[in-house]
Design an enzyme around this catalytic site. Structure first.
Site, short mmCIF file in Angstrom:
data_model
loop_
_atom_site.label_atom_id
_atom_site.label_comp_id
_atom_site.label_asym_id
_atom_site.label_seq_id
_atom_site.Cartn_x
_atom_site.Cartn_y
_atom_site.Cartn_z
N PHE A 53 1.54 7.95 -1.57
CA PHE A 53 1.64 6.69 -1.21
C PHE A 53 -0.71 7.16 -1.44
CE2 PHE A 53 4.49 6.80 2.46
CZ PHE A 53 5.24 6.57 1.17
N TRP B 141 0.99 -0.75 0.05
CA TRP B 141 -0.11 -0.34 -0.32
C TRP B 141 0.46 0.98 -0.01
CZ3 TRP B 141 0.08 3.36 3.60
CH2 TRP B 141 -1.43 5.29 3.07
N HIS B 142 2.28 1.46 0.71
CA HIS B 142 2.81 1.99 0.96
C HIS B 142 3.56 2.54 0.19
CE1 HIS B 142 2.44 2.32 5.04
NE2 HIS B 142 2.91 3.07 5.23
N GLY B 143 3.93 2.10 -1.31
CA GLY B 143 4.63 1.78 -2.50
C GLY B 143 5.17 0.89 -3.38
#
Lengths: 465, 323
Positions: free
Chosen positions: A465, A321-323
């Site tokens: 993000f 989800w962050h990257g």
């Protein structure tokens, strides 16, 4: 639009004026929605349509869910809404990662995978998760579906939390839209206090550190192990101040306007275990993942092995989800593995309170795990992660460059955390309401943040993000 | 803030004699200005043997303390080696070669025993025409090459009574606040994005006869031995690693050839800068509060320049004759 821009203060002033003057609650909500859409369009007007589509899909799905009783069709409706929302996220955020890996796989056959040139819409992960939260809450019958498209749109696009969180839950925010928000001096004071704290953390500390961190990380082969270690410490402070600063500004702005968001950070660097860290860091995301992913996967109800697997899977997806990069996936796995390991270890240990030295050791271990995680998180590749780690551990020679301002900023944050450990000092220097010291300290913090913020533009880290 | 005052005999604006500047944006230093407005030189003997060191902010060097500025270090080296000669840094932030050229005759009248003129450039484009400049003189290429005062240009640091009062009360923070507010309001944008990116237009570059023209003019402005010191950004970071080549190496080559034809020797400090790093990781540019390899020269950079200046002026071809 950034919270530190003069345009934001103009927009906020106009919205506040509308809140004070408009008698109709419905009209006020329209004003807030239009302001929120403008806030988003200020970055790129072309992506407002994408957000509106996400809103409409989830609003429609929730309406249908409300009218259906049979589980099968409810699952289908929720599944389609979730699928469509994640499709937008997947196309815009993960297409590059996907194509890159496909290309790597077919490289041997001399094939070329066409590249797509898509811009990542700001805050897409945040508004997608908020939209999913609404559909899932209605699906689980935690809240009823609202008839008002405007209310759903306002919940998902409300400008204080739109682009970098906190991820506000539908069950928490939608009921607030049923009543007219009350403006009060008490709320204004409390909101301002939190906003200024966030502004100082972001514009002064995080942005000061950003220049040093960016420079050393991008040229890590030339710097000494000591400089790289200071850079890692600086990044640890920077990411906390950047993200918690944004959250503080978001929460403060919303509180000023009469809405309440839950806290997103509770001094995570004081944690003495990785589990405690995730209860204090980006709380809105960790609780989202817990409620909508970890628990539906079985949580800790299906035995120890399955619990560990669920933790690992949840954190892997949290990392993704962050990257869209392997470093983020491994970062998620790193935290998942430690969470699972800690859970396993905690069940074996006695529950007696820890002594001071054990407590300090646990804090040190937790910070080591967290900082190694940040090294993975910040590195642009696994090669860079490994290269920096080797240089740090071997105390490699190279350019030693440690700006005193970096040390000052790190010192400020360390000092603030030490204050928290001493109730007496915290009482003396904490920013409690209604004290002359608080007013003085906040004025100085706002002035320093405005005057001495670096000239270079440093967007919020979590915007990506 | 440096306050400038007009000096009739030198025909230029100089920093107010007796004033001082505390610099902490890049480096951390105190600079005092003497009677002739020279940075770091409070007393000047106008009849002593002198080497004039012309340059911009690299020579003014507000970033390093007075005893570490290149002029002071060069003077020490000369003294240590038995030469009774003072090196005077005639540097001013924002000045260009056109400014030095127009000021040279006035300085020749003021300082009776000039032994050599040294010009320091950190960017070779400063020697080319049609470059933006903050100061009074400009080098034009149209319709023909010429150097003359530009009526539109002028120093932006001339003291006003209000600025002086603000400085005297140590309230320069108010000026910073005003600048910041004006900057924020000036960049106000209300229209939705995306913001179109400005297209970088290549600056006008006439590389050919212009080097020779300015070298000729410099030679005509002074009959003393002249040396051009070039301080390139070496080493520099490129794609994450340190590289030791000068981006303007080809331009430097042409410049050296053109100046040599007019009898001016160019000393390129690319190699001494690179050697200093290879030897003991000494970087010529960058401070603890700025980026390594970037910006102005640090004390180590000043030492390297001073050494190069001494070597250039004591080498057989340009040897100083002080007896």
């Amino acid at each position: 639009m950034l919270f530190t821009q003069i345009e934001f203060f103009l927009l906020f002033g106009l919205v506040l004026l509308a809140c004070a003057l408009l008698r109709s609650h419905a009209a006020l909500k329209w004003v807030l929605l239009i302001a929120s859409l403008y806030f988003y369009a200020y970055w790129d007007v072309r992506f407002v349509g994408l957000m509106l589509a996400c809103i409409t899909v989830n609003y429609t799905a929730a309406r249908y869910l409300d009218h259906r009783e049979d589980d099968r069709s409810r699952k289908w409706i929720a599944g389609v809404a979730i699928g469509l929302s994640l499709l937008g996220l997947g196309v815009f955020k993960y297409h590059g990662f996907f194509l890159e890996n496909v290309q790597a796989a077919v490289d041997g056959w001399g094939m070329r995978v066409p590249a797509l040139d898509l811009v990542l819409p700001v805050g897409i992960s945040f508004f997608t998760f908020q939209a999913l939260s609404y559909t899932l809450d209605v699906y689980r019958r935690d809240i009823p579906a609202t008839h008002s498209w405007r209310d759903v749109a306002l919940y998902i696009s409300f400008f204080p939390q739109l682009v970098a969180g906190p991820i506000v839950r539908a069950a928490e925010f939608m009921p607030q839209l049923d009543q007219r928000p009350r403006l009060s001096w008490e709320r204004a004071g409390s909101g301002t206090r939190q906003f200024v704290r966030g502004l100082f953390k972001k514009a002064f500390i995080a942005d000061q550190l950003a220049g040093f961190v960016d420079f050393t990380f991008s040229q890590y082969t030339e710097f000494s192990g000591l400089t790289l270690f200071v850079a890692l410490v600086a990044y640890t402070v920077q990411i906390y101040c950047d993200f918690s600063g944004y959250s503080d500004m978001a929460i403060g702005t919303a509180r000023f306007l009469g809405y309440d968001f839950s806290e997103n950070f509770r001094h995570p660097y004081l944690s003495r275990s990785i589990t405690e860290f995730w209860r204090r860091w980006h709380i809105s995301l960790s609780t989202w993942l817990r409620d909508y992913l970890y628990i539906p996967l079985g949580g800790n109800r299906k035995g120890r092995r399955r619990t560990c697997l669920n933790l690992l899977l949840t954190m892997l997806l949290g990392g993704l989800w962050h990257g869209a990069a392997w470093t983020f996936v491994i970062w998620g796995a790193w935290h998942g593995a430690w969470l699972a390991g800690y859970r396993f270890w905690a069940t074996k240990c006695s529950r007696e309170p820890m002594g001071a030295s054990a407590s300090r050791f646990n804090w040190l271990l937790t910070m080591t795990v967290v900082m190694l995680g940040w090294l993975l998180f910040r590195a642009s590749s696994l090669e860079q992660f490994w290269g920096m780690l080797v240089r740090m551990v071997s105390a490699a020679e190279g350019i030693t460059w440690i700006p005193w301002m970096t040390l000052c900023c790190i010192g400020l944050v360390v000092g603030r955390h030490l204050l928290l450990l001493s109730p007496r000092w915290e009482r003396a220097f904490g920013l409690e309401p209604g004290r002359a010291w608080t007013a003085f300290a906040l004025t100085v913090m706002a002035g320093v943040a405005w005057l001495f913020a670096p000239e270079q533009f440093h967007p919020f880290i979590y915007f990506q993000f | 803030m440096v306050h400038l005052v007009w000096r009739e005999d030198l025909q230029k604006f100089i920093p107010e004699p007796g004033s001082h500047v505390r610099w902490h944006r890049e480096g951390w230093a105190l600079t005092r200005f003497g009677a002739d407005g020279m940075a770091g030189r409070t007393e000047v003997d106008t009849r002593a043997l002198s080497v004039l060191l012309w340059g911009d902010s690299f020579v003014e060097a507000l970033q390093v303390s007075d005893d570490k500025k290149m002029a002071a270090v060069a003077t020490q080296i000369f003294t240590r080696n038995g030469y009774e000669v003072q090196v005077l840094g005639v540097g001013g932030s924002g000045q260009s070669v056109a400014d030095y050229l127009l000021a040279m005759p006035a300085y020749a009248r003021r300082f009776s025993d000039i032994q050599a003129q040294v010009i320091l450039v950190s960017n070779l484009r400063d020697l080319l025409p049609d470059q933006p400049t903050q100061e009074r003189a400009r080098f034009f290429s149209q319709p023909t090459f010429r150097i003359e005062p530009d009526p539109k240009a002028g120093p932006g640091r001339v003291s006003s009574p209000r600025n002086k009062r603000v400085d005297a009360l140590r309230l320069s923070i108010l000026r910073k606040a005003r600048r910041k507010a004006a900057g924020s309001l000036g960049n106000l944008r209300l229209a939705p994005g995306p913001v179109p990116r400005p297209i970088d237009e290549p600056a006008s570059m006439h590389v050919g006869d212009d080097f020779r023209y300015i070298a000729r003019r410099l030679k005509a402005a002074s009959d003393k031995p002249m040396v051009l010191l070039y301080c390139p950004e070496v080493p520099r970071f490129e794609q994450g690693v340190l590289v030791f080549d000068d981006l303007d190496a080809a331009l430097a080559e042409r410049c050296a050839t053109a100046f040599a034809r007019e009898g001016i020797r160019m000393v390129n400090l690319a190699e001494p800068f690179a050697a200093a790093f290879r030897e003991d990781r000494t970087l010529a540019r960058g401070f603890a509060n700025s980026y390594p390899t970037k910006g102005h020269l640090n004390p180590a950079g000043h030492r390297l320049v001073a050494r190069a200046l001494y070597d250039a002026l004591t080498s057989p071809s340009d040897a100083l004759h002080t007896d």
